[in-house]
Design a protein around this motif. Sequence first.
Motif, PDB file in Angstrom:
ATOM      1  N   ARG A 159      -8.861   5.772  -5.674  1.00 33.53           N
ATOM      2  CA  ARG A 159      -7.574   5.077  -5.779  1.00 33.53           C
ATOM      3  C   ARG A 159      -6.934   4.957  -4.405  1.00 33.53           C
ATOM      4  O   ARG A 159      -6.320   3.940  -4.081  1.00 33.53           O
ATOM      5  N   ASP A 201       2.511   6.146  -8.190  1.00 31.15           N
ATOM      6  CA  ASP A 201       2.925   7.254  -9.054  1.00 31.15           C
ATOM      7  C   ASP A 201       3.942   8.183  -8.384  1.00 31.15           C
ATOM      8  O   ASP A 201       4.294   9.209  -8.938  1.00 31.15           O
ATOM      9  N   LEU A 202       4.409   7.808  -7.194  1.00 32.62           N
ATOM     10  CA  LEU A 202       5.462   8.590  -6.546  1.00 32.62           C
ATOM     11  C   LEU A 202       6.760   7.786  -6.551  1.00 32.62           C
ATOM     12  O   LEU A 202       6.738   6.561  -6.661  1.00 32.62           O
ATOM     13  N   SER A 203       7.887   8.485  -6.388  1.00 32.37           N
ATOM     14  CA  SER A 203       9.162   7.770  -6.297  1.00 32.37           C
ATOM     15  C   SER A 203       9.262   7.090  -4.934  1.00 32.37           C
ATOM     16  O   SER A 203       8.486   7.376  -4.016  1.00 32.37           O
ATOM     17  N   SER A 225      -6.175   1.221  -3.208  1.00 31.48           N
ATOM     18  CA  SER A 225      -4.767   0.816  -3.145  1.00 31.48           C
ATOM     19  C   SER A 225      -4.351   0.418  -1.733  1.00 31.48           C
ATOM     20  O   SER A 225      -3.247  -0.066  -1.529  1.00 31.48           O
ATOM     21  N   GLY A 226      -5.236   0.629  -0.757  1.00 33.40           N
ATOM     22  CA  GLY A 226      -4.891   0.267   0.621  1.00 33.40           C
ATOM     23  C   GLY A 226      -4.157   1.372   1.356  1.00 33.40           C
ATOM     24  O   GLY A 226      -3.912   1.265   2.553  1.00 33.40           O
ATOM     25  N   THR A 227      -3.802   2.456   0.635  1.00 36.18           N
ATOM     26  CA  THR A 227      -3.077   3.535   1.311  1.00 36.18           C
ATOM     27  C   THR A 227      -3.977   4.259   2.307  1.00 36.18           C
ATOM     28  O   THR A 227      -3.500   4.745   3.318  1.00 36.18           O
ATOM     29  N   SER A 267       0.850  -1.188   0.000  1.00 31.44           N
ATOM     30  CA  SER A 267       0.000   0.000   0.000  1.00 31.44           C
ATOM     31  C   SER A 267       0.881   1.232   0.000  1.00 31.44           C
ATOM     32  O   SER A 267       1.172   1.815   1.045  1.00 31.44           O
ATOM     33  N   VAL A 268       1.350   1.563  -1.202  1.00 32.33           N
ATOM     34  CA  VAL A 268       2.158   2.769  -1.413  1.00 32.33           C
ATOM     35  C   VAL A 268       1.623   3.446  -2.668  1.00 32.33           C
ATOM     36  O   VAL A 268       0.795   2.878  -3.383  1.00 32.33           O
ATOM     37  N   TYR A 269       2.092   4.665  -2.916  1.00 32.02           N
ATOM     38  CA  TYR A 269       1.614   5.417  -4.086  1.00 32.02           C
ATOM     39  C   TYR A 269       2.480   5.052  -5.284  1.00 32.02           C
ATOM     40  O   TYR A 269       3.662   5.383  -5.319  1.00 32.02           O
ATOM     41  N   ARG A 316      -4.040   2.221   5.414  1.00 34.79           N
ATOM     42  CA  ARG A 316      -2.749   2.369   6.066  1.00 34.79           C
ATOM     43  C   ARG A 316      -2.638   3.720   6.778  1.00 34.79           C
ATOM     44  O   ARG A 316      -2.201   3.790   7.925  1.00 34.79           O
ATOM     45  N   VAL A 346      10.287   5.760  -9.859  1.00 32.47           N
ATOM     46  CA  VAL A 346       8.849   5.766  -9.594  1.00 32.47           C
ATOM     47  C   VAL A 346       8.452   4.358  -9.136  1.00 32.47           C
ATOM     48  O   VAL A 346       8.837   3.358  -9.756  1.00 32.47           O
ATOM     49  N   GLU A 396       9.876   9.678  -2.300  1.00 27.61           N
ATOM     50  CA  GLU A 396       8.687  10.497  -2.024  1.00 27.61           C
ATOM     51  C   GLU A 396       7.686   9.740  -1.157  1.00 27.61           C
ATOM     52  O   GLU A 396       7.076  10.307  -0.259  1.00 27.61           O
ATOM     53  N   ARG A 418       2.116  15.799  -1.043  1.00 28.13           N
ATOM     54  CA  ARG A 418       2.156  14.471  -1.661  1.00 28.13           C
ATOM     55  C   ARG A 418       1.159  14.398  -2.822  1.00 28.13           C
ATOM     56  O   ARG A 418       1.479  13.877  -3.904  1.00 28.13           O
ATOM     57  N   ARG A 437       2.476  16.328  -5.702  1.00 28.97           N
ATOM     58  CA  ARG A 437       3.586  15.599  -6.340  1.00 28.97           C
ATOM     59  C   ARG A 437       3.043  14.501  -7.254  1.00 28.97           C
ATOM     60  O   ARG A 437       3.563  14.262  -8.338  1.00 28.97           O
ATOM     61  N   GLN A 438       1.972  13.821  -6.793  1.00 35.93           N
ATOM     62  CA  GLN A 438       1.353  12.797  -7.639  1.00 35.93           C
ATOM     63  C   GLN A 438       0.820  13.439  -8.918  1.00 35.93           C
ATOM     64  O   GLN A 438       0.967  12.902 -10.009  1.00 35.93           O
ATOM     65  N   ARG A 494       3.446  14.359 -11.557  1.00 36.92           N
ATOM     66  CA  ARG A 494       3.964  13.261 -12.379  1.00 36.92           C
ATOM     67  C   ARG A 494       2.990  12.886 -13.481  1.00 36.92           C
ATOM     68  O   ARG A 494       3.325  12.148 -14.388  1.00 36.92           O
TER      69      ARG A 494
END
Lengths: 270, 245
Positions: free
Chosen positions: B75, A112-114, B79-81, A108-110, B84, A149, A117, B12, B15-16, B19
């Motif tokens: 999303r 589209d981010l590095s 995505s589970g974020t 569970s991370v983004y 979290r 990314v 990040e 954040r 930043r998304q 990109r």
Amino acid sequence: MATHSSEINGPDVNDPAINGPAINGPAIEVDRLTVRRGGRTVLDGIGFSCPPGSITGLLGPSGSGKTTLIRALVGVQIITDGTVTMLGMPAGSAALRSRVGYVTQSPSVYSDLSVAENVRYFAAVFGLGTAEADRAIDDVGLSTAARQVTGSLSGGQRSRVSLACALVARPEVLILDEPTVGQDPLLREDLWDRFHTEAAGGTTVIVSSHVMDEANRCDRLLLLREGTIIADGTPADILSRAGTDSMDEAFLSLIRHSMAGGRSTDEVTS
Amino acid sequence: MSGPILLATSGRILRQLRRDRRTIAMLIVVPVLLLFLLYYMFDGAGQRFDGVALVMLGIFPFVIMFLVTSIAMLRERTSGTLERLLTTPAAKPDLLFGYGLAFGVAADVQGAVACAAAYWIFDLRTAGPAYLVIGIAVLNALLGVALGLLCSAFARTEFQAVQFLPLVVIPQILLCGLFVPREEMAGWLGGLSRVLPLTHAVEALQQVGLHPEPTAVMWRGVGIVGGCVVLALGLAAATLRRRTP
């Protein structure tokens, strides 16, 4: 002899002088935990406790309730009955949020981010800076990929990004749902070394897995089947109980035995 | 709620967005393209173009931000974020206002570019100043963000989320007074129109078009839309559950 071996092998995890102030009692305590979902009993009155600094492996076939148990430990699962106590507080308490780290099964991370990040964002959520984030990235061996990314990484790398986002807070309890899935054997070894390092520093670790050869790396194993614990003991206990020297065979035999009907008396005492 | 977590969350999200070059291009270019279409539909600048273009400057950010936010939040859920984040010290308002702030910044850029195009390229004329038009456009964008955050709670997939556009957004556009003046609507339609927030945003914009100074009716419209933003964010916070079955 015992004192010698602890000197040779590094810090003794039970020594409060090394771990800082000892937590009174177990780090994790689960009592008669029952979860029903949609008329189905997913967890059926299970109980166990984990001392601080231990690594407990949660094993069982898929659908046995591992993820539900993990979600209950983190405090995101609505429970039907029983109690879950973490570090002396009810699971999910606000005070636990920076002390309990949680890594879900799918990263569970983004995407589209590095990498950097992602970890820096979670560091900021825990009130920490970029130095801590960079350390966590280094801890999971992703320093060279920090600027990439996350979505372009392999599945194994992505789950390590997810792990770094939890490690960054230096949690006292680390709860990992299948963290080694998709990792090559070398990285799996590195990850287990990482979990042992964290545990040696006093972190209580719970790892779920269905890879039985990883069971040997835990201090203690809980074998779950259909929402009940059918075996609870050290890897050596489990092997000797099943009368085999292969974890795979031991689990197959214990699962078959429990299916044959003797499950309530099946606890292995250590 | 904590300032640093809210700002980190906004950063954040931006930043998304950064990109995602194509989304940025759409956010900025699409309103200008639509104004271009309107301009030629009405055979160039004039009173009819002024009336419709002004209302459109309020509707574009509302629709676009509704879509972008509901998908972005969905999303976050799938995505589970989100789950979290709810196990961390981040509070629900940190997340929701983080989204509001991030997309509010995006809406500022969008509103400024669309208004610049409307006034300088397409020769839009309003009695009131352009900054009020931009301000109301940004407020409408925030309304889109807040309703998008709320609606995303009722969608499980992106397909479902997109379906809220015809359900939540299009009725507001139909009834806001753009197609048929509200005074000419049947009583029950007029009543329905009055309880929809976009109606009040459009009314505020029309006031800027007609009067050189801000009017009481304009401020009332702005107040009602602002209240709806806060209400929708509050309801959205209620849909974020730390514990789920």
